[in-house]
Write an enzyme that holds these catalytic residues in place. Structure first.
Site, mmCIF file in Angstrom:
data_model
loop_
_atom_site.group_PDB
_atom_site.id
_atom_site.type_symbol
_atom_site.label_atom_id
_atom_site.label_comp_id
_atom_site.label_asym_id
_atom_site.label_seq_id
_atom_site.Cartn_x
_atom_site.Cartn_y
_atom_site.Cartn_z
ATOM 1 N N ASP A 281 43.288 33.630 38.645
ATOM 2 C CA ASP A 281 42.678 34.947 38.829
ATOM 3 C C ASP A 281 42.297 35.120 40.296
ATOM 4 O O ASP A 281 42.954 34.581 41.179
ATOM 5 C CB ASP A 281 41.457 35.048 37.887
ATOM 6 C CG ASP A 281 41.152 36.458 37.438
ATOM 7 O OD1 ASP A 281 40.843 37.286 38.311
ATOM 8 O OD2 ASP A 281 41.209 36.741 36.235
ATOM 9 N N HIS B 293 36.848 40.659 39.481
ATOM 10 C CA HIS B 293 37.695 40.439 38.297
ATOM 11 C C HIS B 293 37.635 38.989 37.806
ATOM 12 O O HIS B 293 37.495 38.720 36.612
ATOM 13 C CB HIS B 293 39.126 40.834 38.660
ATOM 14 C CG HIS B 293 40.081 40.873 37.521
ATOM 15 N ND1 HIS B 293 40.695 39.734 37.027
ATOM 16 C CD2 HIS B 293 40.560 41.888 36.772
ATOM 17 C CE1 HIS B 293 41.505 40.058 36.034
ATOM 18 N NE2 HIS B 293 41.443 41.374 35.863
ATOM 19 N N SER C 46 43.161 42.332 30.575
ATOM 20 C CA SER C 46 42.516 41.295 31.383
ATOM 21 C C SER C 46 41.238 40.795 30.738
ATOM 22 O O SER C 46 40.848 39.660 30.956
ATOM 23 C CB SER C 46 42.133 41.854 32.757
ATOM 24 O OG SER C 46 43.145 41.666 33.688
#
Ligand code: NAG
Ligand code: NAG
Ligand code: NAG
Ligand code: NAG
Ligand code: NAG
Ligand code: NAG
Ligand code: NAG
Ligand code: NAG
Length: 741
Positions: free
Chosen positions: A142, A200, A521
């Site tokens: 990620d 994220h 996600s």
């Protein structure tokens, strides 16, 4: 979420010609080589590089002619990523041991209540039985992580297992590892090791395995104790993205390579974006195969493109995860002048608004999106705006606020259906689903003096329609492998509250750092966490067995007990939910599993008509498909069926599946067949399976027949579905069937 990959090679050649070979453009290439030609990989990899190169092209280092290799791969495949010119690649092709080279692609990330929504509660049930995922390691490919977040604190974590070989590469002062966050590697060379600025990676990591942290919330809403799905699992972060829209394949490959070497148990990959590549041409798919071969479970996002055949990460060794809602909605109720009440969602609370004029102004061009110049008459009113491609809910709110509007009601398009978001709007706001929006328009049309009040109700838990498939969740049928049903499973991915590097409400407040965001996600790390729980409870189960357990026990119905719906509020089909919505507690005790060993994928890959070279790239050794008894895709021992039987005549397909007993000895299962399509027949033999011991394997045959003459419509391709379930006194082991006929 689609990507257009453009190669500028042709253009650059012309430029070079005109500039008299001034500087050749270098691109990052993914190069596969055959390692059987060498014992020393480093020297072997170097032997493919040009010895003399054109300098100056590489802006990051113009003083050397050896800046070329970015990553040397060992586990993920045999080869390397290097900056090369087209001429370099041509020269390389002649060298012994060369297999293939292509320019890398750039993928992207597919941007708490969820544990208890999934039936996980402290000190009971699966959390207790699996010890909260203790002893497992989840590798996150990620954007990195913000290590100072309390979700990643050490508190109460045991040290990592002895097999852990990873490293912690935070630069001094940028963070440190501990027993929760046991590893951090940075695979994107161009950026200095940062913390996760965009958030994220922090969000996905905390969703998979964040600690219990009290006092979580979002603008004073959704208050509670946050935790990841496997709160005692360890985390290792592999930064493979520069930002949410840029994850170079070379870095993804390096991340998977390192994770395999380090000893992770689960790989969580909330990324994608390349539409339907052949597996050999896809670093994610090849890397996931090699990880699976080492016993690592690879959980991957299904994609955010919505719509038919949009699913990504399609290889059967991925656990491909779609997204759905939870039962928590931060609710606003609009009370229309006619008394009708309509619920919507927002991320930010506001004092309830007494009755005001309700207007639906036309913007420039006559459209109903609140964009650009608005009618100044909206001042002090509640303004209705059409959501759309050009402007989202937050943007509509900003436009309305700029013109002095009091509040905004954002209406979903038909395509967006019922999926609404807890957005941090800039003024009192609510987003409503398409059908509710029609009711508001109907009311507006019915009176010249429309009014509404807006009551903020905060987080309301218990929406019994949940889970509902998200509008953006990518769907099958798979283009690359139509004989495998994808996605495999759905899990929470809409309005997920999890850790964030900074406070969204107040940048100076370092205490409450949470955010609510949506995407596959977000659902992917939920399933990574569930896989960690199962791995902890059943360390001897293979990745395929763990995936089978998750799939065959998945829920088909929502809280209300009705079939799970999609964003259109129609019964969701198998191409949107796969085997259904994850039920972690049931998955821990599935009764039977469909197991697949790594070698079983070879006849499958040959059956996909991949070349020997392609199969070799994927599995990492020479394969001669002529000598392999190849199988049609749908004969893989998969826990779901995808049967393609198109054509004008009657059709027939037969396969054998093998079940392994992981439930109870001396148990008898009988088959139940659900098939709804006219003219489609499913037959299973034998109809009863008796498993004497644990670990016993038994097979059954299943035939699918399409009789055209009994179908009213004979010449159109139809998608339909059914299921096969093996049921005993204690278990039901259910596989969905997708038909394209
Ligand atoms: C260029 O490469 C040389 C040799 O590898 C290295 O010593 C130098 O630091 C590099 N310069 C830059 C600007 O990266
Ligand atoms: C949530 O917590 C915040 C901060 O402690 C508090 O101000 C707010 O009133 C709480 N909201 C609810 C709905 O309890
Ligand atoms: C993301 O990174 C890429 C590559 O460095 C860059 O081209 C792009 O502008 C960045 N995007 C954003 C939103 O920062
Ligand atoms: C709407 O409001 C106007 C002006 O206040 C008033 O004259 C008219 O009668 C109202 N119409 C209805 C249907 O209530
Ligand atoms: C592979 O090739 C065979 C023979 O040409 C064909 O029957 C089969 O449909 C092909 N399979 C796929 C998945 O394309
Ligand atoms: C299973 O059944 C057999 C035969 O009745 C019996 O001998 C055996 O003890 C049983 N096993 C278990 C674990 O109950
Ligand atoms: C299943 O199919 C195989 C191969 O077609 C056959 O040999 C076997 O007898 C079948 N088993 C049953 C129970 O029908
Ligand atoms: C299929 O059916 C449609 C009408 O339903 C017809 O127009 C078409 O010609 C048919 N195609 C074939 C190949 O029979």
């Amino acid at each position: 979420m689609s990507f257009i990959i453009t190669s500028f090679l042709g253009l650059i050649c012309i430029l070079n010609f005109h500039q008299f070979l001034k500087a050749e453009k270098l691109d990052v290439y993914i190069v596969h080589v055959d390692p059987s030609h060498s014992d020393d990989l480093d020297t072997f990899y170097d032997s493919f590089l040009p010895t003399i190169t054109n300098v100056a092209a590489d802006s990051t280092n113009s003083t050397t002619d050896r800046p070329r290799i970015l990553h040397r791969y060992r586990h993920v495949f045999s080869g390397f990523a290097a900056k090369l010119s087209a001429a370099d690649v041509e020269a390389m092709r002649l060298k012994k041991g060369f297999v293939s080279a292509r320019p890398e692609r750039v993928l992207r990330l597919l941007t708490t209540r969820s544990p208890s929504f999934l039936g996980l509660n402290q000190n009971t049930g699966l959390w207790k039985n699996s010890n909260y995922g203790k002893g497992t390691i989840i590798g996150m490919v990620d954007l990195g992580v913000e290590p100072s977040h309390p979700s990643f604190a050490d508190g109460g974590m045991p040290p990592p297992p002895a097999k852990w070989k990873g490293e912690c590469q935070f630069r001094a002062g940028k963070g440190a590892c501990n027993n929760k966050l046991i590893g951090a590697r940075f695979l994107v060379p161009e950026i200095s090791p940062p913390t996760d600025i965009e958030g994220h990676g922090t969000h996905t990591s905390s969703t998979a395995a964040g600690n219990f942290v009290a006092g979580a919330g979002f603008f004073g809403n959704a208050n509670g104790t946050a935790s990841g799905i496997a709160p005692l699992a360890h985390l290792a972060v592999y930064q493979a993205c520069e930002n949410t829209t840029s994850c170079p394949e070379s870095a993804i490959g390096a991340a998977i390579d390192a994770a395999i070497d380090d000893g992770v148990d689960i790989l969580s990959m909330s990324l994608g974006g390349q539409l339907h590549p052949r597996f050999a041409d896809d670093v994610l798919a090849v890397g996931a195969y090699r990880a699976m071969e080492r016993g690592i479970i690879v959980s991957a996002a299904a994609g955010n493109a919505g719509g038919s055949s949009s699913v990504t990460n399609e290889a059967p060794w991925f656990m491909t995860v779609g997204a759905s809602t939870t039962d928590r909605r931060i609710t606003v109720t609009a009370v229309l002048g006619n008394g009708e009440q309509i619920d919507g969602e927002t991320g930010k609370g506001f004092p309830s608004i007494e009755k005001l004029e309700l207007v639906y102004p036309r913007g420039r061009g006559g459209n109903r999106a609140c964009l650009g110049q608005l009618d100044p008459n909206i001042r002090g009113k509640i303004v209705v705006c059409q959501n759309g491609l050009l402007v989202d809910g937050i943007g509509s709110g900003m436009a309305v606020k700029a013109y002095g509007g009091a509040a905004v009601i954002i209406l979903n398009t038909k395509y967006e259906g019922d999926t609404t978001y807890d957005d941090p709007n800039v003024l009192p706001a609510m987003q409503v689903g398409y059908v509710d929006g029609l009711k508001i328009i109907e009311y507006l049309d019915s009176t010249p003096n429309a009014t509404a009040a807006m009551l903020f109700k905060g987080a309301v838990i218990g929406n019994n329609q949940a889970p509902v498939v998200a509008e953006f969740s990518s769907r099958g049928p798979s283009r690359v492998t139509p004989g495998i049903l994808k996605p495999d499973i759905i899990g929470p991915g809409v309005n997920i509250l999890a850790a964030w590097p900074v406070s969204v409400e107040n940048p100076t407040n370092t205490k409450s750092r949470w955010n609510i965001i949506s995407g596959t996600s977000m659902s992917c790390p939920h399933l990574s966490g569930v896989a960690a729980l199962l791995k902890s409870a059943h360390p001897d189960w293979s990745p395929a067995a763990i995936k089978s357990a998750i799939m065959t026990t998945a829920d088909q119905v929502n809280i209300k007990g009705n079939p799970i719906e999609d964003e259109q509020l129609h019964t969701a089909d198998v191409f949107s939910i796969g085997s259904g919505h994850v039920n972690p507690t049931q998955a821990n005790d599935p009764g039977l599993v469909y197991d697949i060993s790594p070698d079983d994928y070879i006849p499958y890959l040959c059956g996909l008509n991949y070349t020997n070279q392609e199969v070799g790239i994927i599995v990492g050794r020479k394969v001669d498909c002529a000598k392999v008894k190849s199988i049609p895709e749908a004969r893989l021992n998969y826990p779901a069926f995808s049967i393609v039987l198109t054509g004008p005549t009657n059709q027939f397909f037969a396969t054998t599946r093998t079940l392994t007993n992981v439930g109870k000895p001396n148990s008898s299962y009988h088959v139940e067949i659900g098939s709804t399509a006219e003219g489609v027949f499913v037959e299973v033999k034998p109809e009863v399976l008796f498993f004497q011991k644990l670990g016993d394997k038994l097979s059954y045959n299943v035939t699918f027949t399409v009789i055209r003459s009994t179908r009213k419509v004979t010449n159109t391709t139809t998608q339909t579905q059914g299921f096969i379930a093996w049921t005993s006194a204690d278990y039901s082991v259910r596989s969905p069937i997708a038909f394209v006929i």
